[in-house]
Design an enzyme around this catalytic site. Structure first.
Site, PDB file in Angstrom:
ATOM      1  N   ASN A 152       0.799  -1.235   0.000  1.00  0.00           N
ATOM      2  CA  ASN A 152       0.000   0.000   0.000  1.00  0.00           C
ATOM      3  C   ASN A 152       0.831   1.285   0.000  1.00  0.00           C
ATOM      4  O   ASN A 152       0.429   2.287  -0.563  1.00  0.00           O
ATOM      5  CB  ASN A 152      -1.010   0.004   1.158  1.00  0.00           C
ATOM      6  N   GLU A 178       5.425  -8.275  -4.192  1.00  0.00           N
ATOM      7  CA  GLU A 178       5.565  -8.595  -5.623  1.00  0.00           C
ATOM      8  C   GLU A 178       4.608  -7.739  -6.453  1.00  0.00           C
ATOM      9  O   GLU A 178       4.759  -7.638  -7.670  1.00  0.00           O
ATOM     10  CB  GLU A 178       5.262 -10.089  -5.881  1.00  0.00           C
ATOM     11  N   GLY A 228       1.853  -5.516   7.374  1.00  0.00           N
ATOM     12  CA  GLY A 228       0.820  -6.218   6.607  1.00  0.00           C
ATOM     13  C   GLY A 228      -0.364  -6.552   7.482  1.00  0.00           C
ATOM     14  O   GLY A 228      -0.618  -5.863   8.468  1.00  0.00           O
ATOM     15  N   GLU A 250       3.820  -4.309  12.380  1.00  0.00           N
ATOM     16  CA  GLU A 250       2.943  -3.185  12.014  1.00  0.00           C
ATOM     17  C   GLU A 250       1.749  -3.773  11.283  1.00  0.00           C
ATOM     18  O   GLU A 250       1.811  -4.039  10.078  1.00  0.00           O
ATOM     19  CB  GLU A 250       3.682  -2.222  11.079  1.00  0.00           C
ATOM     20  N   LEU A 251       0.635  -3.994  11.998  1.00  0.00           N
ATOM     21  CA  LEU A 251      -0.482  -4.732  11.402  1.00  0.00           C
ATOM     22  C   LEU A 251      -1.680  -3.819  11.147  1.00  0.00           C
ATOM     23  O   LEU A 251      -1.546  -2.601  11.188  1.00  0.00           O
ATOM     24  CB  LEU A 251      -0.820  -5.914  12.319  1.00  0.00           C
ATOM     25  N   GLU A 458       7.808   2.257  14.569  1.00  0.00           N
ATOM     26  CA  GLU A 458       8.741   2.732  13.547  1.00  0.00           C
ATOM     27  C   GLU A 458       8.673   4.246  13.604  1.00  0.00           C
ATOM     28  O   GLU A 458       7.630   4.820  13.877  1.00  0.00           O
ATOM     29  CB  GLU A 458       8.319   2.214  12.180  1.00  0.00           C
TER      30      GLU A 458
HETATM   31  P1  NAD Z   1      -2.685 -10.333   2.592  1.00  0.00           P
HETATM   32  O1  NAD Z   1      -2.894 -10.510   4.048  1.00  0.00           O
HETATM   33  O2  NAD Z   1      -2.755 -11.551   1.730  1.00  0.00           O
HETATM   34  O3  NAD Z   1      -1.261  -9.664   2.308  1.00  0.00           O
HETATM   35  C1  NAD Z   1      -0.782  -8.507   2.946  1.00  0.00           C
HETATM   36  C2  NAD Z   1       0.703  -8.388   2.594  1.00  0.00           C
HETATM   37  O4  NAD Z   1       1.438  -9.415   3.229  1.00  0.00           O
HETATM   38  C3  NAD Z   1       0.978  -8.558   1.090  1.00  0.00           C
HETATM   39  O5  NAD Z   1       1.946  -7.628   0.684  1.00  0.00           O
HETATM   40  C4  NAD Z   1       1.510  -9.982   0.956  1.00  0.00           C
HETATM   41  O6  NAD Z   1       2.432 -10.131  -0.103  1.00  0.00           O
HETATM   42  C5  NAD Z   1       2.206 -10.175   2.283  1.00  0.00           C
HETATM   43  N1  NAD Z   1       2.223 -11.570   2.696  1.00  0.00           N
HETATM   44  C6  NAD Z   1       1.214 -12.450   2.670  1.00  0.00           C
HETATM   45  N2  NAD Z   1       1.612 -13.640   3.159  1.00  0.00           N
HETATM   46  C7  NAD Z   1       2.913 -13.484   3.493  1.00  0.00           C
HETATM   47  C8  NAD Z   1       3.891 -14.351   4.054  1.00  0.00           C
HETATM   48  N3  NAD Z   1       3.605 -15.602   4.419  1.00  0.00           N
HETATM   49  N4  NAD Z   1       5.137 -13.883   4.234  1.00  0.00           N
HETATM   50  C9  NAD Z   1       5.461 -12.615   3.917  1.00  0.00           C
HETATM   51  N5  NAD Z   1       4.570 -11.741   3.402  1.00  0.00           N
HETATM   52  C10 NAD Z   1       3.315 -12.176   3.197  1.00  0.00           C
HETATM   53  O7  NAD Z   1      -3.763  -9.297   2.109  1.00  0.00           O
HETATM   54  P2  NAD Z   1      -3.942  -8.398   0.809  1.00  0.00           P
HETATM   55  O8  NAD Z   1      -5.173  -8.832   0.075  1.00  0.00           O
HETATM   56  O9  NAD Z   1      -2.674  -8.237   0.014  1.00  0.00           O
HETATM   57  O10 NAD Z   1      -4.188  -7.005   1.509  1.00  0.00           O
HETATM   58  C11 NAD Z   1      -5.342  -6.738   2.243  1.00  0.00           C
HETATM   59  C12 NAD Z   1      -5.160  -6.855   3.727  1.00  0.00           C
HETATM   60  O11 NAD Z   1      -3.829  -6.571   4.089  1.00  0.00           O
HETATM   61  C13 NAD Z   1      -6.020  -5.845   4.429  1.00  0.00           C
HETATM   62  O12 NAD Z   1      -7.062  -6.507   5.051  1.00  0.00           O
HETATM   63  C14 NAD Z   1      -5.123  -5.143   5.404  1.00  0.00           C
HETATM   64  O13 NAD Z   1      -5.468  -5.473   6.716  1.00  0.00           O
HETATM   65  C15 NAD Z   1      -3.781  -5.717   5.201  1.00  0.00           C
HETATM   66  N6  NAD Z   1      -2.710  -4.730   4.954  1.00  0.00           N
HETATM   67  C16 NAD Z   1      -2.238  -4.042   6.014  1.00  0.00           C
HETATM   68  C17 NAD Z   1      -1.232  -3.113   5.833  1.00  0.00           C
HETATM   69  C18 NAD Z   1      -0.673  -2.321   6.975  1.00  0.00           C
HETATM   70  O14 NAD Z   1       0.005  -1.343   6.760  1.00  0.00           O
HETATM   71  N7  NAD Z   1      -0.878  -2.709   8.210  1.00  0.00           N
HETATM   72  C19 NAD Z   1      -0.715  -2.908   4.578  1.00  0.00           C
HETATM   73  C20 NAD Z   1      -1.227  -3.634   3.494  1.00  0.00           C
HETATM   74  C21 NAD Z   1      -2.221  -4.568   3.713  1.00  0.00           C
END
Ligand code: NAD
Length: 478
Positions: A152, A178, A228, A250-251, A458
Site C-alpha cells: 500500500n 511482488e 501487513g 505493524e499490522l 517505527e
Molecule cells: P494479505 O494478508 O494476503 O497480504 C498482505 C501483505 O502481506 C501482502 O503484501 C503480501 O504479499 C504479504 N504476505 C502475505 N503472506 C505473506 C507471508 N507468508 N510472508 C510474507 N509476506 C506475506 O492481504 P492483501 O489482500 O494483500 O491485503 C489486504 C489486507 O492486508 C487488508 O485486510 C489489510 O489489513 C492488510 N494490509 C495491512 C497493511 C498495513 O500497513 N498494516 C498494509 C497492506 C495490507
C-alpha cells in the site's frame, strides 16, 4: 512506459532468479502487464542471507557519521529521481501521481531522519556499588535483519525498515510486495549509487510464504520487521519464534473517527473525506468507523456525501485525479462483500457502493449511513474506499464502541471541549491518537499499534531502538 527494470539485489549485484521463475506485474489502472518480477530460488535466498552477514560485518564497523554520509547521498539521489520513482509507484500501485510524490518526499525525510538519529544511539554510565568499578550500558546494532512489507505504501513501508536498520548499523534482506516491486528497486539503486557496501541491503521477491519460511528458518537474521495484515503477522511471528528473532509487527487497524457536537464540523468533514479516500482507503491508519454525535449527524453526512461524490476517480497518471484503483481484482470482491453485508444489516448506501469500470480495479468512493455495529464493516478492517457513518449520544457510549475491537492502531477525535481533548488520548485504546487533526505519522514520532494491531514502533527514537540491542560492560578500573 514503466520506468523500472525488475531485478533482485543480492550481495551487491542486480540479478534475476537463478531458476528463471517470474510472475507478471500488473498496472491496476489498466490491467496491462508492466514486466516480470523475478522469484528467488532457495539458493538465491541463501546467498542473500549470507550476503547480509558479510554486509553487516562491514557496515556495523563504520561510524554513525560514515553511515550517515552514504544515507544522505542516497536521499539526494532519491530527490533527483523523484519524478521517475513516483511514476513507477503510480503505475504499479495505482495512487495518483501527486500522492506518489508526497510519499517519496516522506521517504526522503524518513531516510534523513534515521541517518541523523543513528548518531544518537546513546548508552549510559551507571554508578557502581563496588569501589573502582565502571559500569557501561551500550547500544549495538542487533545484526543482520529481515523484513517483509505490503504494497500500500511501496516507498514508505520499505524505507521505514531500510533506514531504521541502516541507521542503527544493521544489514537487511527485504522482500517488498511482488505487486509493487519497482519502487523499492529504484530506491535500492539510489543506495547502490551512493556507495552502500555490498550485502548491506538485499532485495528479493518470490512466493511470499516460501520466502518468509526460508528466511525466517535461518539463524542469521536476528530481527524481523513486518508490515501487513494481522493473520499474516501472527503466522510470521510463529515462524520467527523457531529461531528466536525479535519482531516488530505493524499490522492492520480499524480507526474510529469521533466527531462531537462541539467540534468545528467543516474542519472535521474536510479532513475526514481527504484522509478516508487517500490511497483509495488502503491505509492502515485510514479512518474506518465514523461516529458522529446525534445533533451533528445529518449535517456531517450531507457534507461528507457532497465531498465524496465530487472526487475524481481515474488513472493516477492523469491530471486532476483524486483517487486511483484498488491494488487488485480480489480487493473489489472484498469491497462488494462489505457493502452487501452492510445493506443486509439495514444500512443505507448513500454514495457509490459498486465497481466503476470493466477495465482496471476501480471502486467508487462509498458512503454508508446508519450502519449497525454488528455489520461486518464495523468489525473487520475494510482497507478500501468505504466510509461507514453512525450516530452516538454520549461520551461513555462512543468510548465503549470505539474501544470494542481487538485492533488498536490509530484513532481521531474532533472536539472544541478542552478538557475532553486533553483526556481522550489516554481513554482510547490505540497506539496513536489525533485530536482535531489527523497527521499521526511523521519521521520523528513513533508509529505503531497495540493489541491486535501489533507492537513495536517505527519512526522516532523508538524506531531506531528497534534495531539496537543493549549490552552491559562492567570493568574494574582502579
Ligand atoms: P494479505 O494478508 O494476503 O497480504 C498482505 C501483505 O502481506 C501482502 O503484501 C503480501 O504479499 C504479504 N504476505 C502475505 N503472506 C505473506 C507471508 N507468508 N510472508 C510474507 N509476506 C506475506 O492481504 P492483501 O489482500 O494483500 O491485503 C489486504 C489486507 O492486508 C487488508 O485486510 C489489510 O489489513 C492488510 N494490509 C495491512 C497493511 C498495513 O500497513 N498494516 C498494509 C497492506 C495490507
Amino acid at each position: 512506459m514503466y520506468p523500472e527494470k525488475l531485478e533482485m539485489l543480492i550481495a551487491g549485484e542486480w540479478c534475476q532468479g537463478s531458476d528463471g521463475k517470474t510472475e507478471n506485474l500488473l498496472n491496476p489502472a489498466t490491467e496491462e502487464v508492466l514486466g516480470q518480477v523475478p522469484h528467488a530460488s532457495s539458493a538465491d535466498l541463501d546467498r542473500a542471507i549470507n550476503a547480509s552477514l558479510d554486509g553487516f560485518k562491514v557496515w556495523s564497523k563504520l561510524t554513525a557519521l560514515e553511515r550517515q554520509v552514504v544515507m544522505e547521498k542516497a536521499a539526494r539521489l532519491m530527490e533527483e529521481r523523484i519524478d521517475t520513482i513516483a511514476r513507477t509507484m503510480t503505475m504499479e500501485m495505482g495512487k495518483p501521481l501527486a500522492e506518489a510524490k508526497i510519499e517519496m518526499d516522506v521517504v526522503i525525510n524518513a531516510l534523513r531522519w534515521y541517518a541523523e538519529e543513528g548518531k544518537r544511539a546513546y548508552g549510559r554510565l551507571i554508578p557502581a556499588r563496588f569501589t573502582g568499578v565502571r559500569q557501561m550500558v551500550t547500544k549495538e546494532p542487533v545484526g543482520p535483519c529481515c523484513a517483509f512489507v505490503a504494497w500500500n505504501f511501496p516507498g514508505n513501508n520499505a524505507i521505514r525498515k531500510i533506514a531504521g536498520a541502516l541507521g542503527a548499523g544493521c544489514s537487511l534482506v527485504i522482500k517488498p510486495s511482488e505487486e509493487t516491486p519497482g519502487t523499492a528497486i529504484a530506491m535500492a539503486r539510489c543506495f547502490q549509487d551512493a556507495g552502500l557496501p555490498a550485502g548491506v541491503l538485499n532485495i528479493v521477491f518470490g512466493v511470499p510464504d516460501d520466502v518468509s519460511r526460508h528466511v525466517l528458518g535461518s539463524w542469521i537474521p536476528r530481527k524481523l520487521s513486518f508490515t501487513g495484515s494481522v493473520p499474516v503477522g501472527i503466522h510470521l511471528q510463529k515462524l520467527a519464534a523457531e529461531t528466536l528473532k525479535r519482531c516488530t509487527m505493524e499490522l492492520g487497524g480499524h480507526a474510529p473517527f469521533i466527531v462531537y457536537d462541539d467540534a468545528d464540523l467543516e474542519q472535521a468533514i474536510e479532513q475526514a473525506v481527504a484522509f478516508k479516500y487517500r490511497n483509495a482507503g488502503q491505509v492502515c491508519i485510514s479512518p474506518t468507523r465514523f461516529f458522529v454525535q446525534q445533533d451533528s449527524y445529518n449535517k456531517f453526512v450531507d457534507g461528507f456525501k457532497k465531498r465524496a461524490s465530487a472526487l475524481n476517480v481515474g488513472n493516477g497518471l492523469d491530471d486532476g485525479v483524486d483517487m486511483g484503483p484498488l491494488i487488485a481484482d480480489r480487493r473489489l470482491d472484498v469491497m462488494d462483500s462489505f457493502v452487501n453485508d452492510a445493506r443486509d444489516a439495514g444500512a443505507k448506501i448513500e454514495v457509490g457502493g459498486q465497481r466503476l469500470t470493466n477495465q482496471g480495479y476501480f471502486y467508487a468512493p462509498t458512503v454508508i449511513t446508519d450502519v449497525p455495529d454488528t455489520a461486518k464493516i464495523m468489525k473487520d478492517e475494510p482497507f478500501g474506499p468505504l466510509a461507514p457513518i453512525t450516530a452516538f449520544r454520549t461520551h461513555d457510549e462512543v468510548l465503549e464502541r470505539a474501544n470494542s475491537l481487538p485492533f488498536g492502531l490509530a484513532s481521531y477525535v474532533f472536539t472544541r471541549d478542552n478538557e475532553r481533548a486533553a483526556s481522550i488520548g489516554s481513554e482510547l485504546e490505540t497506539g496513536m491518537v489525533g485530536v482535531n487533526h489527523v497527521r499521526v505519522s511523521t519521521p520523528e514520532t513513533p508509529f505503531g499499534g497495540i493489541n491486535e494491531s501489533g507492537y513495536g514502533s517505527e519512526g522516532g527514537i523508538e524506531g531506531l531502538d528497534a534495531y539496537l540491542r543493549t549490552k552491559f560492560v562492567t570493568e574494574q578500573i582502579t
